[in-house]
Design an enzyme around this catalytic site. Sequence first.
Site, PDB file in Angstrom:
ATOM      1  N   ASP A  73     -12.390  -5.307  -3.081  1.00  0.00           N
ATOM      2  CA  ASP A  73     -11.059  -4.536  -2.518  1.00  0.00           C
ATOM      3  C   ASP A  73     -11.312  -4.182  -0.939  1.00  0.00           C
ATOM      4  OD1 ASP A  73      -9.801  -5.278  -4.506  1.00  0.00           O
ATOM      5  OD2 ASP A  73     -10.158  -3.396  -5.682  1.00  0.00           O
ATOM      6  N   LYS A  79     -11.895  -0.894 -14.017  1.00  0.00           N
ATOM      7  CA  LYS A  79     -12.747  -1.100 -12.829  1.00  0.00           C
ATOM      8  C   LYS A  79     -13.997  -0.232 -12.634  1.00  0.00           C
ATOM      9  CE  LYS A  79      -9.481  -2.797  -9.565  1.00  0.00           C
ATOM     10  NZ  LYS A  79      -9.039  -2.620  -7.975  1.00  0.00           N
TER      11      LYS A  79
HETATM   12  P1  NAP Z   1      -4.805   3.773 -10.078  1.00  0.00           P
HETATM   13  O1  NAP Z   1      -6.475   4.062 -10.031  1.00  0.00           O
HETATM   14  O2  NAP Z   1      -4.130   3.844 -11.100  1.00  0.00           O
HETATM   15  O3  NAP Z   1      -4.290   5.099  -8.793  1.00  0.00           O
HETATM   16  C1  NAP Z   1      -3.073   5.236  -8.290  1.00  0.00           C
HETATM   17  C2  NAP Z   1      -3.051   6.952  -7.798  1.00  0.00           C
HETATM   18  O4  NAP Z   1      -1.835   6.982  -7.317  1.00  0.00           O
HETATM   19  C3  NAP Z   1      -3.284   7.593  -8.885  1.00  0.00           C
HETATM   20  O5  NAP Z   1      -4.547   8.123  -9.049  1.00  0.00           O
HETATM   21  C4  NAP Z   1      -2.335   8.795  -8.338  1.00  0.00           C
HETATM   22  O6  NAP Z   1      -3.179   9.805  -7.383  1.00  0.00           O
HETATM   23  C5  NAP Z   1      -1.418   7.962  -7.511  1.00  0.00           C
HETATM   24  N1  NAP Z   1       0.050   8.018  -8.410  1.00  0.00           N
HETATM   25  C6  NAP Z   1       0.113   7.624  -9.720  1.00  0.00           C
HETATM   26  N2  NAP Z   1       1.358   7.840 -10.035  1.00  0.00           N
HETATM   27  C7  NAP Z   1       1.932   8.593  -9.183  1.00  0.00           C
HETATM   28  C8  NAP Z   1       3.311   9.034  -8.995  1.00  0.00           C
HETATM   29  N3  NAP Z   1       4.056   8.881 -10.061  1.00  0.00           N
HETATM   30  N4  NAP Z   1       3.619   9.770  -7.801  1.00  0.00           N
HETATM   31  C9  NAP Z   1       2.742   9.905  -6.869  1.00  0.00           C
HETATM   32  N5  NAP Z   1       1.362   9.297  -6.731  1.00  0.00           N
HETATM   33  C10 NAP Z   1       1.071   8.829  -8.231  1.00  0.00           C
HETATM   34  O7  NAP Z   1      -4.362   2.581  -9.309  1.00  0.00           O
HETATM   35  P2  NAP Z   1      -5.091   1.783  -8.160  1.00  0.00           P
HETATM   36  O8  NAP Z   1      -5.906   0.776  -8.824  1.00  0.00           O
HETATM   37  O9  NAP Z   1      -5.757   2.766  -7.367  1.00  0.00           O
HETATM   38  O10 NAP Z   1      -3.606   1.041  -7.554  1.00  0.00           O
HETATM   39  C11 NAP Z   1      -3.103   1.602  -6.990  1.00  0.00           C
HETATM   40  C12 NAP Z   1      -2.011   0.668  -6.104  1.00  0.00           C
HETATM   41  O11 NAP Z   1      -2.679  -0.161  -5.395  1.00  0.00           O
HETATM   42  C13 NAP Z   1      -1.117  -0.162  -7.167  1.00  0.00           C
HETATM   43  O12 NAP Z   1       0.177  -0.480  -6.779  1.00  0.00           O
HETATM   44  C14 NAP Z   1      -1.910  -1.529  -7.318  1.00  0.00           C
HETATM   45  O13 NAP Z   1      -1.084  -2.576  -7.570  1.00  0.00           O
HETATM   46  C15 NAP Z   1      -2.184  -1.586  -5.607  1.00  0.00           C
HETATM   47  N6  NAP Z   1      -3.510  -2.376  -5.478  1.00  0.00           N
HETATM   48  C16 NAP Z   1      -3.190  -3.273  -4.835  1.00  0.00           C
HETATM   49  C17 NAP Z   1      -4.308  -4.423  -4.507  1.00  0.00           C
HETATM   50  C18 NAP Z   1      -4.226  -5.593  -3.649  1.00  0.00           C
HETATM   51  O14 NAP Z   1      -5.109  -6.182  -3.427  1.00  0.00           O
HETATM   52  N7  NAP Z   1      -3.333  -5.600  -2.676  1.00  0.00           N
HETATM   53  C19 NAP Z   1      -5.557  -3.947  -4.909  1.00  0.00           C
HETATM   54  C20 NAP Z   1      -5.749  -2.902  -5.740  1.00  0.00           C
HETATM   55  C21 NAP Z   1      -4.714  -2.239  -6.123  1.00  0.00           C
HETATM   56  P3  NAP Z   1      -3.097  11.268  -7.573  1.00  0.00           P
HETATM   57  O15 NAP Z   1      -3.367  11.568  -9.069  1.00  0.00           O
HETATM   58  O16 NAP Z   1      -4.277  11.518  -6.576  1.00  0.00           O
HETATM   59  O17 NAP Z   1      -1.723  11.752  -6.921  1.00  0.00           O
END
Ligand code: NAP
Length: 284
Positions: free
Chosen positions: A106, A70
């Site tokens: 989003d 992204k």
């Molecule tokens: P991302 O960029 O990988 O970010 C996820 C964040 O979660 C990381 O930056 C980290 O934050 C934290 N994290 C990762 N592993 C972790 C762990 N083991 N324990 C605690 N914190 C952890 O992913 P994203 O795109 O933001 O997506 C996040 C979630 O939202 C996913 O589950 C995705 O499927 C969902 N999502 C849903 C939609 C929808 O339309 N419903 C849209 C986009 C994303 P820190 O390093 O700051 O702790």
Amino acid sequence: MTDAKTKGLGLLGQPVSHSFSPSIHNAISESLGLNYTYLAYDVDPDQLETAVKGLSALGYRGTNVTVPHKTNVMPFLTEIRREARIIGAVNTILFDNNRLIGYNTDCYGFTKMLEDEAVSLGNQRVLILGAGGAARAVVASCMLSKASEIYICSRSKSKSNEYVKEFNANQTNDIKWEALTYDEIASVNSRVDVVVNCTPLGMHPNEGRTPVDPSIFNKNCVLVDLIYNPARTEFLRIGESKGMKVINGLGMLIHQALEAYRIWTGQTQSAEFVKSALENRGII
Ligand code: NAP
């Protein structure tokens, strides 16, 4: 039915095999009688530029972009819309002749999902768990909705501090910001009105895990999880058992898809139609 006039729509990510997006977009095209087909592509980061320019060269109308591309896709685009610039990520590209225009739907999807659930972020104190890409769209939604306080919680204090510094510098409202680590949530747990899980904890392969025990929050607090599969993560399951209002991320997924579809084709469908299409196909 695809034919020689079929226009392409796509998804670039890695992995993509779990995605609901092909089912959503193909169901919309079918229902509207539009000759588009949507395919999901698993793209290595070092092939991203070739993939984006390839879709453009092949006459695709648009593509979605998901984790981990992204942000990395932004340098390959000719224009980036304001909301995508503020969020710092693109999840939708429109190919308009030689223009490659980046959008982020989003934030729109998150805001519309809450609207459908009659939840307003206006004047609310919001705790955001995780400081990744999706959290940025949630922060933008809180800012646009004029939340009163935004708490960003990350495993790393320097990361949540960076986040707060960056968004605080961009803000036009009088929002109170605070960067937290998980150990520091105890200082605000009885204060917050809405808690949003923006971490992958609760979805495969982390089913059964939750970033925080939601029992620590006030009973009137609304819990939102961006995860939609499973429909009830551990975070939501515990909250629901305590009588809290809980919302999973399906509405956000559907609304961000409808907005992307509108950008590509100028046409739209109802969220109810998309939800029943997913149910009829046994996807949810
Ligand atoms: P991302 O960029 O990988 O970010 C996820 C964040 O979660 C990381 O930056 C980290 O934050 C934290 N994290 C990762 N592993 C972790 C762990 N083991 N324990 C605690 N914190 C952890 O992913 P994203 O795109 O933001 O997506 C996040 C979630 O939202 C996913 O589950 C995705 O499927 C969902 N999502 C849903 C939609 C929808 O339309 N419903 C849209 C986009 C994303 P820190 O390093 O700051 O702790």
